[in-house]
Design an enzyme around this catalytic site. Structure first.
Site, PDB file in Angstrom:
ATOM      1  N   PRO A   9       0.785  -1.223   0.000  1.00 48.09           N
ATOM      2  CA  PRO A   9       0.000   0.000   0.000  1.00 48.09           C
ATOM      3  C   PRO A   9       0.825   1.286   0.000  1.00 48.09           C
ATOM      4  O   PRO A   9       1.824   1.398   0.708  1.00 48.09           O
ATOM      5  CB  PRO A   9      -0.816  -0.098   1.299  1.00 48.09           C
ATOM      6  CG  PRO A   9      -0.922  -1.553   1.552  1.00 48.09           C
ATOM      7  CD  PRO A   9       0.382  -2.138   1.071  1.00 48.09           C
ATOM      8  N   ASN A  10       0.374   2.208  -0.821  1.00 47.35           N
ATOM      9  CA  ASN A  10       0.880   3.571  -0.915  1.00 47.35           C
ATOM     10  C   ASN A  10       2.255   3.715  -1.559  1.00 47.35           C
ATOM     11  O   ASN A  10       2.723   4.831  -1.756  1.00 47.35           O
ATOM     12  CB  ASN A  10       0.872   4.258   0.458  1.00 47.35           C
ATOM     13  CG  ASN A  10      -0.518   4.361   1.012  1.00 47.35           C
ATOM     14  OD1 ASN A  10      -1.418   4.828   0.330  1.00 47.35           O
ATOM     15  ND2 ASN A  10      -0.708   3.888   2.227  1.00 47.35           N
ATOM     16  N   ARG A  17       4.613  11.341  -1.921  1.00 47.05           N
ATOM     17  CA  ARG A  17       4.230  11.133  -0.523  1.00 47.05           C
ATOM     18  C   ARG A  17       5.448  11.283   0.390  1.00 47.05           C
ATOM     19  O   ARG A  17       6.424  10.553   0.250  1.00 47.05           O
ATOM     20  CB  ARG A  17       3.663   9.716  -0.385  1.00 47.05           C
ATOM     21  CG  ARG A  17       3.377   9.313   1.022  1.00 47.05           C
ATOM     22  CD  ARG A  17       2.972   7.843   1.084  1.00 47.05           C
ATOM     23  NE  ARG A  17       2.889   7.428   2.470  1.00 47.05           N
ATOM     24  CZ  ARG A  17       3.321   6.260   2.917  1.00 47.05           C
ATOM     25  NH1 ARG A  17       3.859   5.388   2.095  1.00 47.05           N
ATOM     26  NH2 ARG A  17       3.212   5.970   4.183  1.00 47.05           N
ATOM     27  N   TYR A  22      10.627   9.214   2.106  1.00 50.48           N
ATOM     28  CA  TYR A  22      10.681   8.183   1.072  1.00 50.48           C
ATOM     29  C   TYR A  22      11.464   8.584  -0.169  1.00 50.48           C
ATOM     30  O   TYR A  22      11.617   7.783  -1.084  1.00 50.48           O
ATOM     31  CB  TYR A  22       9.261   7.780   0.671  1.00 50.48           C
ATOM     32  CG  TYR A  22       8.491   7.198   1.832  1.00 50.48           C
ATOM     33  CD1 TYR A  22       8.794   5.927   2.313  1.00 50.48           C
ATOM     34  CD2 TYR A  22       7.491   7.915   2.463  1.00 50.48           C
ATOM     35  CE1 TYR A  22       8.115   5.394   3.393  1.00 50.48           C
ATOM     36  CE2 TYR A  22       6.803   7.388   3.542  1.00 50.48           C
ATOM     37  CZ  TYR A  22       7.124   6.121   4.008  1.00 50.48           C
ATOM     38  OH  TYR A  22       6.456   5.601   5.075  1.00 50.48           O
ATOM     39  N   ASN A  74       8.198  -5.328  -0.308  1.00 52.34           N
ATOM     40  CA  ASN A  74       8.056  -4.162   0.546  1.00 52.34           C
ATOM     41  C   ASN A  74       6.581  -4.104   0.911  1.00 52.34           C
ATOM     42  O   ASN A  74       5.772  -3.591   0.136  1.00 52.34           O
ATOM     43  CB  ASN A  74       8.495  -2.883  -0.178  1.00 52.34           C
ATOM     44  CG  ASN A  74       8.420  -1.672   0.717  1.00 52.34           C
ATOM     45  OD1 ASN A  74       7.731  -1.662   1.719  1.00 52.34           O
ATOM     46  ND2 ASN A  74       9.127  -0.619   0.331  1.00 52.34           N
ATOM     47  N   ALA A  77       2.783  -0.574   5.070  1.00 49.86           N
ATOM     48  CA  ALA A  77       2.185  -0.638   6.406  1.00 49.86           C
ATOM     49  C   ALA A  77       1.746  -2.053   6.791  1.00 49.86           C
ATOM     50  O   ALA A  77       1.649  -2.374   7.973  1.00 49.86           O
ATOM     51  CB  ALA A  77       1.006   0.320   6.497  1.00 49.86           C
ATOM     52  N   GLU A  98      12.658  -8.896   2.744  1.00 48.39           N
ATOM     53  CA  GLU A  98      11.803  -7.751   3.040  1.00 48.39           C
ATOM     54  C   GLU A  98      12.619  -6.477   2.867  1.00 48.39           C
ATOM     55  O   GLU A  98      13.736  -6.389   3.358  1.00 48.39           O
ATOM     56  CB  GLU A  98      11.285  -7.855   4.473  1.00 48.39           C
ATOM     57  CG  GLU A  98      10.344  -6.741   4.864  1.00 48.39           C
ATOM     58  CD  GLU A  98       9.799  -6.938   6.274  1.00 48.39           C
ATOM     59  OE1 GLU A  98       9.069  -7.922   6.504  1.00 48.39           O
ATOM     60  OE2 GLU A  98      10.125  -6.108   7.134  1.00 48.39           O
ATOM     61  N   HIS A 100      12.489  -2.053   2.882  1.00 45.48           N
ATOM     62  CA  HIS A 100      11.812  -0.802   3.228  1.00 45.48           C
ATOM     63  C   HIS A 100      12.671   0.353   2.746  1.00 45.48           C
ATOM     64  O   HIS A 100      13.892   0.352   2.945  1.00 45.48           O
ATOM     65  CB  HIS A 100      11.577  -0.695   4.735  1.00 45.48           C
ATOM     66  CG  HIS A 100      10.690  -1.771   5.242  1.00 45.48           C
ATOM     67  ND1 HIS A 100       9.319  -1.741   5.063  1.00 45.48           N
ATOM     68  CD2 HIS A 100      10.968  -2.937   5.861  1.00 45.48           C
ATOM     69  CE1 HIS A 100       8.803  -2.843   5.569  1.00 45.48           C
ATOM     70  NE2 HIS A 100       9.780  -3.591   6.053  1.00 45.48           N
ATOM     71  N   ARG A 107      12.105   5.257  13.149  1.00 44.45           N
ATOM     72  CA  ARG A 107      10.861   6.007  12.956  1.00 44.45           C
ATOM     73  C   ARG A 107       9.927   5.749  14.131  1.00 44.45           C
ATOM     74  O   ARG A 107      10.355   5.325  15.197  1.00 44.45           O
ATOM     75  CB  ARG A 107      10.227   5.610  11.619  1.00 44.45           C
ATOM     76  CG  ARG A 107      11.147   6.020  10.442  1.00 44.45           C
ATOM     77  CD  ARG A 107      10.524   5.911   9.112  1.00 44.45           C
ATOM     78  NE  ARG A 107       9.278   6.673   9.041  1.00 44.45           N
ATOM     79  CZ  ARG A 107       8.339   6.408   8.151  1.00 44.45           C
ATOM     80  NH1 ARG A 107       8.480   5.433   7.277  1.00 44.45           N
ATOM     81  NH2 ARG A 107       7.227   7.136   8.129  1.00 44.45           N
TER      82      ARG A 107
END
Length: 152
Positions: A9-10, A17, A22, A74, A77, A98, A100, A107
């Site tokens: 998502p996103n 964004r 990012y 990735n 969320a 995985e 990111h 964070r």
């Protein structure tokens, strides 16, 4: 190698964004750079992005049915709460890494825990889209090690 790259998502909003977190590179440009790196290494890369958990699960299962050698994911969320995605990764005998874009450990507290990392061979965070390329190289190195040791 035949590699499936999945973005949750996103991630399609990358570049627009929260660019301070990012980066300013857009999603399509990132995937083009990763595809270029895959081609230069002789890999076949399939990129897929969805804002829907079930669509990502369908792609993980497709990777198994179509004999992919590795998965780069990735989860966005979904990393922090998707047991369904975790179970899908665990259910296929394909090594997964995985990734990111940001350093999730630097964070908000809720981002520090990944439910999907435990079923992956490793996690790469904080290197922007270069993390996808590092993951690709890690999958390739793992395959080479298995070949040398006689495993299939």
């Amino acid at each position: 190698m035949k590699i499936m790259l999945l973005n949750g998502p996103n991630l399609n909003m990358t570049g627009m964004r929260e660019p301070d977190i990012y980066g300013r590179t857009g999603y399509e440009e990132m995937m083009a750079q990763v595809e270029k790196a895959a081609q230069s290494r002789g890999h076949h890369l399939t990129c897929f992005q969805s804002n829907h958990e079930g669509a990502l699960i369908d792609e993980i299962q497709r990777a198994w049915r179509e004999n992919y050698d590795g998965i780069i994911i990735n989860p966005g969320a979904l990393t922090h709460y998707s047991y369904a995605l975790r179970d899908a990764l665990a259910s296929v005998p394909i090594p997964a890494v995985e990734v990111h874009l940001s350093n999730i450990h630097n964070r908000e507290e809720f981002r520090h825990r990944s439910v999907t990392a435990a079923v992956c061979i490793g996690q790469i965070a904080g290197f922007g889209y270069q993390g996808y390329i590092l993951a690709m190289d890690a999958l390739h190195a793992g395959k080479a090690v298995k070949k040398r040791s006689g495993e299939k």
